[in-house]
Scaffold this motif. Structure first.
Motif, PDB file in Angstrom:
ATOM      1  N   ASN A 177      29.731  38.075  39.857  1.00 46.02           N
ATOM      2  CA  ASN A 177      28.978  38.679  40.952  1.00 46.02           C
ATOM      3  C   ASN A 177      29.184  37.858  42.218  1.00 46.02           C
ATOM      4  N   PRO A 178      29.979  38.346  43.169  1.00 45.67           N
ATOM      5  CA  PRO A 178      30.262  37.565  44.369  1.00 45.67           C
ATOM      6  C   PRO A 178      29.046  37.336  45.258  1.00 45.67           C
ATOM      7  N   LEU A 179      28.016  38.184  45.113  1.00 45.34           N
ATOM      8  CA  LEU A 179      26.818  38.038  45.940  1.00 45.34           C
ATOM      9  C   LEU A 179      25.863  37.002  45.365  1.00 45.34           C
ATOM     10  N   ASP A 180      26.014  36.683  44.084  1.00 45.38           N
ATOM     11  CA  ASP A 180      25.167  35.685  43.438  1.00 45.38           C
ATOM     12  C   ASP A 180      26.008  34.932  42.408  1.00 45.38           C
ATOM     13  N   PRO A 181      27.028  34.208  42.885  1.00 43.69           N
ATOM     14  CA  PRO A 181      27.990  33.593  41.972  1.00 43.69           C
ATOM     15  C   PRO A 181      27.405  32.449  41.151  1.00 43.69           C
ATOM     16  N   ASN A 182      27.890  32.345  39.928  1.00 40.98           N
ATOM     17  CA  ASN A 182      27.553  31.214  39.073  1.00 40.98           C
ATOM     18  C   ASN A 182      28.497  30.074  39.452  1.00 40.98           C
ATOM     19  N   PRO A 183      27.991  28.982  40.010  1.00 37.10           N
ATOM     20  CA  PRO A 183      28.879  27.909  40.497  1.00 37.10           C
ATOM     21  C   PRO A 183      29.717  27.264  39.405  1.00 37.10           C
ATOM     22  N   VAL A 184      29.292  27.412  38.160  1.00 32.26           N
ATOM     23  CA  VAL A 184      30.025  26.795  37.052  1.00 32.26           C
ATOM     24  C   VAL A 184      31.213  27.652  36.632  1.00 32.26           C
ATOM     25  N   THR A 185      31.045  28.959  36.660  1.00 36.95           N
ATOM     26  CA  THR A 185      32.061  29.844  36.090  1.00 36.95           C
ATOM     27  C   THR A 185      32.853  30.655  37.113  1.00 36.95           C
ATOM     28  N   THR A 186      32.378  30.746  38.341  1.00 31.55           N
ATOM     29  CA  THR A 186      32.995  31.636  39.322  1.00 31.55           C
ATOM     30  C   THR A 186      34.453  31.298  39.603  1.00 31.55           C
ATOM     31  N   LYS A 187      34.776  30.016  39.738  1.00 32.79           N
ATOM     32  CA  LYS A 187      36.150  29.628  40.071  1.00 32.79           C
ATOM     33  C   LYS A 187      37.153  30.183  39.070  1.00 32.79           C
ATOM     34  N   ASN A 188      36.867  29.998  37.777  1.00 34.55           N
ATOM     35  CA  ASN A 188      37.800  30.488  36.753  1.00 34.55           C
ATOM     36  C   ASN A 188      37.865  32.013  36.731  1.00 34.55           C
ATOM     37  N   CYS A 189      36.737  32.670  37.014  1.00 30.40           N
ATOM     38  CA  CYS A 189      36.742  34.139  37.063  1.00 30.40           C
ATOM     39  C   CYS A 189      37.645  34.637  38.190  1.00 30.40           C
ATOM     40  N   ILE A 190      37.546  33.993  39.342  1.00 27.68           N
ATOM     41  CA  ILE A 190      38.379  34.385  40.476  1.00 27.68           C
ATOM     42  C   ILE A 190      39.846  34.155  40.159  1.00 27.68           C
ATOM     43  N   MET A 191      40.169  33.003  39.593  1.00 31.69           N
ATOM     44  CA  MET A 191      41.554  32.700  39.256  1.00 31.69           C
ATOM     45  C   MET A 191      42.087  33.650  38.193  1.00 31.69           C
ATOM     46  N   ALA A 192      41.234  34.038  37.255  1.00 32.14           N
ATOM     47  CA  ALA A 192      41.644  34.982  36.208  1.00 32.14           C
ATOM     48  C   ALA A 192      41.956  36.344  36.810  1.00 32.14           C
ATOM     49  N   TYR A 193      41.127  36.777  37.767  1.00 33.85           N
ATOM     50  CA  TYR A 193      41.361  38.084  38.379  1.00 33.85           C
ATOM     51  C   TYR A 193      42.650  38.091  39.192  1.00 33.85           C
ATOM     52  N   ARG A 194      42.998  36.949  39.761  1.00 38.60           N
ATOM     53  CA  ARG A 194      44.234  36.852  40.534  1.00 38.60           C
ATOM     54  C   ARG A 194      45.468  36.677  39.646  1.00 38.60           C
ATOM     55  N   ASP A 195      45.243  36.360  38.374  1.00 33.71           N
ATOM     56  CA  ASP A 195      46.366  36.142  37.463  1.00 33.71           C
ATOM     57  C   ASP A 195      47.159  37.442  37.275  1.00 33.71           C
ATOM     58  N   SER A 196      48.481  37.335  37.241  1.00 37.19           N
ATOM     59  CA  SER A 196      49.334  38.525  37.141  1.00 37.19           C
ATOM     60  C   SER A 196      49.109  39.294  35.845  1.00 37.19           C
ATOM     61  N   CYS A 197      48.639  38.616  34.800  1.00 38.95           N
ATOM     62  CA  CYS A 197      48.421  39.285  33.510  1.00 38.95           C
ATOM     63  C   CYS A 197      47.227  40.237  33.538  1.00 38.95           C
ATOM     64  N   MET A 198      46.354  40.095  34.553  1.00 38.19           N
ATOM     65  CA  MET A 198      45.208  41.011  34.653  1.00 38.19           C
ATOM     66  C   MET A 198      45.673  42.447  34.848  1.00 38.19           C
ATOM     67  N   ALA A 199      46.877  42.623  35.388  1.00 37.97           N
ATOM     68  CA  ALA A 199      47.409  43.973  35.601  1.00 37.97           C
ATOM     69  C   ALA A 199      47.516  44.731  34.288  1.00 37.97           C
ATOM     70  N   ALA A 200      47.868  44.029  33.204  1.00 39.83           N
ATOM     71  CA  ALA A 200      47.982  44.683  31.898  1.00 39.83           C
ATOM     72  C   ALA A 200      46.635  45.241  31.450  1.00 39.83           C
ATOM     73  N   SER A 201      45.563  44.514  31.722  1.00 44.05           N
ATOM     74  CA  SER A 201      44.224  44.971  31.347  1.00 44.05           C
ATOM     75  C   SER A 201      43.812  46.191  32.155  1.00 44.05           C
TER      76      SER A 201
END
Length: 268
Positions: A177-201
């Motif tokens: 949730n970008p409006l109420d991000p979890n400071p512990v997990t948000t970074k990895n979530c953002i990097m995962a969404y930018r990962d090229s393999c997300m296209a397969a999902s």
């Protein structure tokens, strides 16, 4: 105004308000008006859909209905979409065959897919988030937005029962949730969404939507403040649309690009 200014080659999809089934302000307005009329909220929403259809019919004419003018009856019940069946039955008994003025049934936010890793409610590595995003789109997964689930099968069955088309008003990877991000997990979530393999999902999630012959399958969204951290959007940079893989994945699904074979580690 719409008739005079909209490109005449465009079809017009009409949805009455936004997510009236949920906990937004329109939900309260609908419930209060329904109570004043002595009817159930779903009947009041259906009544407004018919009212909207008749308004467009008055301006565009009878021959435009379900061709140029496409009124979408949209609802979402957790687990099933039984309310849509009740709505169609109510409209038919009150105003005549529903497919004479309603074009399609919307499977609510039926195109979303997600899980605890993707939303950031449970910490995970970038790799685990990406892999889980692919595995989350399996039939029967309660967290899955894939259209080949019991939920959407049910909705598609209702549409077929009443001779209506099927739409998916929203969809995409349900990330942090970008409006109420979890400071512990948000970074990895953002990097995962930018990962090229997300296209397969994304492709795996949307292919069944298209296989249903869905007339509209929207992705939320191109870019907005809700996706300012790079999630919940096709791009996090409107000047560089392909910065992440989501925009390209949708291009591939639309036939603008050839879809590559998914990585082996995501196809097990």
């Amino acid at each position: 105004l719409i008739k005079s200014r909209l490109n005449s080659n465009r079809n017009i999809y009409v949805e009455v308000d936004n997510e009236v089934w949920g906990s937004l302000t329109p939900t309260d307005y609908n419930a209060l008006e329904a109570a004043a009329l002595g009817i159930q909220p779903y009947k009041n929403y259906a009544r407004h859909a018919h009212k909207a259809a008749m308004a467009f019919k008055t301006v565009f004419g009878d021959t435009a209905m379900n061709k140029k003018i496409r009124v979408d009856l949209n609802w979402w019940d957790f687990g099933t979409n039984a309310t849509l069946d009740l709505m169609c039955g109510y409209l038919t008994s009150t105003y005549g065959a529903v497919n004479q003025y309603i074009y399609s049934l919307g499977a609510g936010p039926g195109g979303y897919f997600g899980n605890e890793y993707m939303t950031g409610s449970k910490a995970a590595s970038v790799e685990d988030i990406v892999i889980s995003s692919y595995k989350s789109t399996t039939p029967g997964d309660a967290n899955s937005g894939e259209m080949d689930t019991a939920f959407t099968n049910f909705t598609a069955g209702i549409a077929k029962k009443y001779g209506l088309a099927l739409t998916a008003k929203e969809g995409g990877a349900a990330m942090c949730n970008p409006l109420d991000p979890n400071p512990v997990t948000t970074k990895n979530c953002i990097m995962a969404y930018r990962d090229s393999c997300m296209a397969a999902s994304i492709r795996k999630n949307y292919l069944p939507i298209l296989e249903y012959g869905t007339t509209v399958a929207n992705y939320y969204a191109l870019s907005n403040k809700y996706g300012r951290y790079g999630c919940w959007g096709l791009t996090d940079d409107i000047n560089n649309l392909s910065r992440n893989s989501a925009y390209k994945a949708l291009q591939e699904l639309m036939g603008d690009l050839k879809s590559p074979t998914p990585p082996k580690d995501l196809s097990a």
